[in-house]
Design a protein around this motif. Sequence first.
Motif, PDB file in Angstrom:
ATOM      1  N   PHE A  26     125.681 -69.225  73.338  1.00 38.83           N
ATOM      2  CA  PHE A  26     124.848 -70.420  73.201  1.00 38.83           C
ATOM      3  C   PHE A  26     123.760 -70.221  72.148  1.00 38.83           C
ATOM      4  O   PHE A  26     123.468 -71.128  71.376  1.00 38.83           O
ATOM      5  N   GLU A  27     123.186 -69.050  72.118  1.00 33.38           N
ATOM      6  CA  GLU A  27     122.171 -68.775  71.098  1.00 33.38           C
ATOM      7  C   GLU A  27     122.774 -68.867  69.689  1.00 33.38           C
ATOM      8  O   GLU A  27     122.140 -69.361  68.756  1.00 33.38           O
ATOM      9  N   ILE A  28     123.996 -68.412  69.553  1.00 32.48           N
ATOM     10  CA  ILE A  28     124.682 -68.513  68.261  1.00 32.48           C
ATOM     11  C   ILE A  28     124.898 -69.974  67.884  1.00 32.48           C
ATOM     12  O   ILE A  28     124.716 -70.373  66.736  1.00 32.48           O
ATOM     13  N   MET A  29     125.254 -70.780  68.855  1.00 37.11           N
ATOM     14  CA  MET A  29     125.474 -72.202  68.590  1.00 37.11           C
ATOM     15  C   MET A  29     124.178 -72.877  68.153  1.00 37.11           C
ATOM     16  O   MET A  29     124.168 -73.673  67.214  1.00 37.11           O
ATOM     17  N   VAL A  30     123.098 -72.563  68.838  1.00 37.69           N
ATOM     18  CA  VAL A  30     121.792 -73.126  68.462  1.00 37.69           C
ATOM     19  C   VAL A  30     121.448 -72.697  67.041  1.00 37.69           C
ATOM     20  O   VAL A  30     121.034 -73.512  66.211  1.00 37.69           O
ATOM     21  N   GLY A  31     121.656 -71.438  66.745  1.00 38.37           N
ATOM     22  CA  GLY A  31     121.375 -70.934  65.402  1.00 38.37           C
ATOM     23  C   GLY A  31     122.223 -71.636  64.349  1.00 38.37           C
ATOM     24  O   GLY A  31     121.756 -71.899  63.243  1.00 38.37           O
ATOM     25  N   SER A  32     123.451 -71.964  64.694  1.00 34.31           N
ATOM     26  CA  SER A  32     124.339 -72.636  63.745  1.00 34.31           C
ATOM     27  C   SER A  32     123.792 -74.002  63.341  1.00 34.31           C
ATOM     28  O   SER A  32     123.887 -74.397  62.186  1.00 34.31           O
ATOM     29  N   VAL A  33     123.225 -74.702  64.296  1.00 39.61           N
ATOM     30  CA  VAL A  33     122.640 -76.011  63.988  1.00 39.61           C
ATOM     31  C   VAL A  33     121.341 -75.835  63.196  1.00 39.61           C
ATOM     32  O   VAL A  33     121.111 -76.526  62.206  1.00 39.61           O
ATOM     33  N   LEU A  34     120.532 -74.894  63.617  1.00 35.93           N
ATOM     34  CA  LEU A  34     119.223 -74.739  62.982  1.00 35.93           C
ATOM     35  C   LEU A  34     119.301 -74.170  61.564  1.00 35.93           C
ATOM     36  O   LEU A  34     118.395 -74.372  60.762  1.00 35.93           O
ATOM     37  N   THR A  35     120.359 -73.463  61.246  1.00 31.35           N
ATOM     38  CA  THR A  35     120.427 -72.810  59.942  1.00 31.35           C
ATOM     39  C   THR A  35     120.951 -73.729  58.839  1.00 31.35           C
ATOM     40  O   THR A  35     121.123 -73.302  57.696  1.00 31.35           O
ATOM     41  N   GLN A  36     121.182 -74.981  59.167  1.00 29.04           N
ATOM     42  CA  GLN A  36     121.664 -75.912  58.143  1.00 29.04           C
ATOM     43  C   GLN A  36     120.681 -76.002  56.984  1.00 29.04           C
ATOM     44  O   GLN A  36     119.551 -76.448  57.154  1.00 29.04           O
ATOM     45  N   ASN A  37     121.131 -75.592  55.828  1.00 28.22           N
ATOM     46  CA  ASN A  37     120.314 -75.636  54.608  1.00 28.22           C
ATOM     47  C   ASN A  37     118.945 -74.982  54.802  1.00 28.22           C
ATOM     48  O   ASN A  37     117.926 -75.500  54.341  1.00 28.22           O
ATOM     49  N   THR A  38     118.942 -73.875  55.507  1.00 28.09           N
ATOM     50  CA  THR A  38     117.682 -73.231  55.882  1.00 28.09           C
ATOM     51  C   THR A  38     117.834 -71.713  55.879  1.00 28.09           C
ATOM     52  O   THR A  38     118.882 -71.199  56.284  1.00 28.09           O
ATOM     53  N   ALA A  39     116.815 -71.024  55.417  1.00 30.11           N
ATOM     54  CA  ALA A  39     116.843 -69.565  55.404  1.00 30.11           C
ATOM     55  C   ALA A  39     116.864 -69.019  56.834  1.00 30.11           C
ATOM     56  O   ALA A  39     116.144 -69.511  57.700  1.00 30.11           O
ATOM     57  N   TRP A  40     117.669 -68.004  57.064  1.00 26.88           N
ATOM     58  CA  TRP A  40     117.847 -67.470  58.407  1.00 26.88           C
ATOM     59  C   TRP A  40     116.532 -66.943  59.001  1.00 26.88           C
ATOM     60  O   TRP A  40     116.301 -67.029  60.202  1.00 26.88           O
ATOM     61  N   THR A  41     115.690 -66.388  58.175  1.00 27.66           N
ATOM     62  CA  THR A  41     114.411 -65.861  58.679  1.00 27.66           C
ATOM     63  C   THR A  41     113.598 -66.968  59.353  1.00 27.66           C
ATOM     64  O   THR A  41     112.896 -66.715  60.332  1.00 27.66           O
ATOM     65  N   ASN A  42     113.715 -68.188  58.834  1.00 25.92           N
ATOM     66  CA  ASN A  42     113.001 -69.301  59.448  1.00 25.92           C
ATOM     67  C   ASN A  42     113.650 -69.735  60.752  1.00 25.92           C
ATOM     68  O   ASN A  42     112.965 -70.171  61.684  1.00 25.92           O
TER      69      ASN A  42
END
Length: 210
Positions: A26-42
Motif C-alpha cells: 500500500f505504501e508503494i501504491m501511495v508513492g506511485s500516485v504522489l511521485t507523478q512529475n515529482t522528485a522522489w525526495t519530496n
Amino acid sequence: MRIKRTYNILFKQYGPQHWWPGDTPFEIMVGSVLTQNTAWTNVEKAINNLKQANALSAETILSTHHARLAKWLRPSGYFNIKAKRLKNFCQWYVEQGGFKSLSKLDTKRLREQLLSVNGVGPETADDIMLYAFERPVFVIDAYTRRIFSRIGAVSGEESYEELRQIFEKALKPDVALYNEYHALIVKHGKDICRSRPRCDQCCLTGVCQE
DNA sequence: ACCCAGGGTCATA
DNA sequence: TATGACCATGGG
C-alpha cells in the motif's frame, strides 16, 4: 537484443537499485500516485507526514478531510489534486476489497481496473502493477523514451503502449528483471542523460556504436 | 532566476 | 488524435 544488452551495461555500471522503497504494497501504491512529475525526495517527505499522523491506510485517508490530507501531501507538490487522486485510489482500493482481493485478479484485469481510477494513468498503473502487485509489466517513463531513442533502439515517437510492448517482447516476463531495469533506467537518466545530451559520452557508448 | 522531477486530466480543435 | 494549460513543491 539491444534492449537486453543495455540492461547488462546499466547493471554493471550501477548495480542493484533496491526498488521500490516502501514497507508495504500500500505504501508503494501511495508513492506511485504522489511521485507523478515529482522528485522522489519530496514524495518521501509526504509519506513521512502520513506515517507520523498514523494515516498510511486507505480507510484513514478516506476519512480525512481534504484540507488536512492536502497539508500532509504538501511537500510532494500538486497537493490539492493529489489529495483527490489519493482518495479516488483509496476509494477504489477499499471497494475492491483491498490487496488480498485484488491480488486474485489476472494481470490484464488488474491493469484495466487501475486505469479506471481517475488520477491513475499508464505509468502510475504500471508502477503499481510491477512494484506493489509484482506483475511482469514493464514501466515506461520519459527516461526510457529519451535513452532508447538516443541510442537508436526506438524512434521516440511510439505511444506508451507501443513502447511497453517492445520491451516486454524483448525481455522475459520476469518481475525481478523489470523491477531492476526500470530503476536502472531512472538512475542512468538522472545521472547522465540530462547533463550530457549526447549518449556518445556516457556508459552506453558501446551500445550506441553497434 | 530558471529548470525539472520516478504524470495525468481536461478543454479545445 | 494531438496539442496546450494546469497542477505546485523543492533541489540543482
